[in-house]
Scaffold this motif. Structure first.
Motif, PDB file in Angstrom:
ATOM      1  N   SER A   1       0.823  -1.205   0.000  1.00  0.00           N
ATOM      2  CA  SER A   1       0.000   0.000   0.000  1.00  0.00           C
ATOM      3  C   SER A   1       0.860   1.259   0.000  1.00  0.00           C
ATOM      4  O   SER A   1       1.984   1.269   0.492  1.00  0.00           O
ATOM      5  CB  SER A   1      -0.921   0.000   1.229  1.00  0.00           C
ATOM      6  N   GLN A   2       0.314   2.321  -0.566  1.00  0.00           N
ATOM      7  CA  GLN A   2       1.007   3.607  -0.596  1.00  0.00           C
ATOM      8  C   GLN A   2       1.212   4.143   0.820  1.00  0.00           C
ATOM      9  O   GLN A   2       2.214   4.791   1.111  1.00  0.00           O
ATOM     10  CB  GLN A   2       0.213   4.617  -1.441  1.00  0.00           C
TER      11      GLN A   2
ATOM     12  N   LYS B   1       4.206   2.499   2.330  1.00  0.00           N
ATOM     13  CA  LYS B   1       5.418   3.051   1.708  1.00  0.00           C
ATOM     14  C   LYS B   1       5.776   4.412   2.309  1.00  0.00           C
ATOM     15  O   LYS B   1       6.935   4.677   2.608  1.00  0.00           O
ATOM     16  CB  LYS B   1       5.227   3.202   0.191  1.00  0.00           C
ATOM     17  N   ARG B   2       4.767   5.258   2.484  1.00  0.00           N
ATOM     18  CA  ARG B   2       5.027   6.592   3.041  1.00  0.00           C
ATOM     19  C   ARG B   2       5.567   6.506   4.471  1.00  0.00           C
ATOM     20  O   ARG B   2       6.526   7.186   4.826  1.00  0.00           O
ATOM     21  CB  ARG B   2       3.762   7.450   2.999  1.00  0.00           C
TER      22      ARG B   2
ATOM     23  N   GLU C   1      -1.072  -2.004   8.867  1.00  0.00           N
ATOM     24  CA  GLU C   1      -0.035  -1.761   7.854  1.00  0.00           C
ATOM     25  C   GLU C   1       1.375  -2.079   8.379  1.00  0.00           C
ATOM     26  O   GLU C   1       2.355  -1.916   7.653  1.00  0.00           O
ATOM     27  CB  GLU C   1      -0.066  -0.287   7.409  1.00  0.00           C
TER      28      GLU C   1
ATOM     29  N   GLU D   1       8.642  -2.865   3.442  1.00  0.00           N
ATOM     30  CA  GLU D   1       9.094  -1.733   2.624  1.00  0.00           C
ATOM     31  C   GLU D   1      10.358  -1.105   3.209  1.00  0.00           C
ATOM     32  O   GLU D   1      11.267  -0.723   2.476  1.00  0.00           O
ATOM     33  CB  GLU D   1       7.972  -0.688   2.522  1.00  0.00           C
TER      34      GLU D   1
END
Length: 176
Positions: free
Chosen positions: A2-3, A6-7, A86, A93
């Motif tokens: 998921s974005q 990643k952030r 997450e 990541e």
């Protein structure tokens, strides 16, 4: 991936670099993943509406008391933002970012038997060059169905030099 994960991973990595604790944070995240995988109830508890956000943060601080403070703070932030699910993606990541910064990459090598250290080093050198990395961090997976040879997976790249794959190719050629 998921974005969001990643952030968070990029932010955590940046902070770890600034504080020069990239490896320490990586180790703590490995432990976090082990805890979550062996105790799936933990994620359920941390995402349950039955407990207050403060109580969840307190639980995380107690469980991961020996972890680096920035890892604990990141977990607590995930709880605040209701994104604790997450955590494993974030850890994964982060590993990619840390490996990339160190000129290495993670690779999964499938073989019919456990590889020796020499074989792992040879694979690391040969395949590392193919993907532009100085070295590979190898995870060896035993898969007897390969019959022989190795299959190397580095990110999205798959190098298949197994007997099973060669037989399949021969079969396609013969059958048409």
């Amino acid at each position: 991936m998921s974005q969001v994960a990643k952030r968070y991973a990029q932010s955590l990595f940046q902070l770890a670099q600034d504080k020069q604790v990239v490896d320490e944070v990586n180790t703590d995240l490995d432990e976090l993943v082990k805890v979550i995988e062996t105790t799936p109830e933990l994620l359920s508890l941390l995402s349950s509406p039955k407990f207050s956000i403060e109580r969840k943060k307190q639980i995380v601080a107690e469980i991961f008391a020996s972890a680096n403070a920035i890892v604990v703070n990141t977990l607590q932030l995930l709880i605040d933002k209701k994104r604790v699910n997450e955590a494993i993606s974030l850890a994964s990541e982060y590993k990619v970012l840390a490996a990339g910064a160190q000129g290495s990459a993670e690779a999964t090598v499938y073989s019919t038997r456990e590889l020796t250290d020499t074989e792992k080093n040879d694979i690391s050198t040969a395949f590392g060059k193919l993907v532009g990395k100085e070295k590979l961090i190898i995870k060896n997976v035993i898969e007897p169905s390969l019959l022989g040879g190795v299959r190397v997976q580095i990110g999205n790249y798959i190098f298949d030099n197994t007997v099973a794959n060669k037989l399949e190719g021969l079969k396609r050629t013969l059958v048409g």
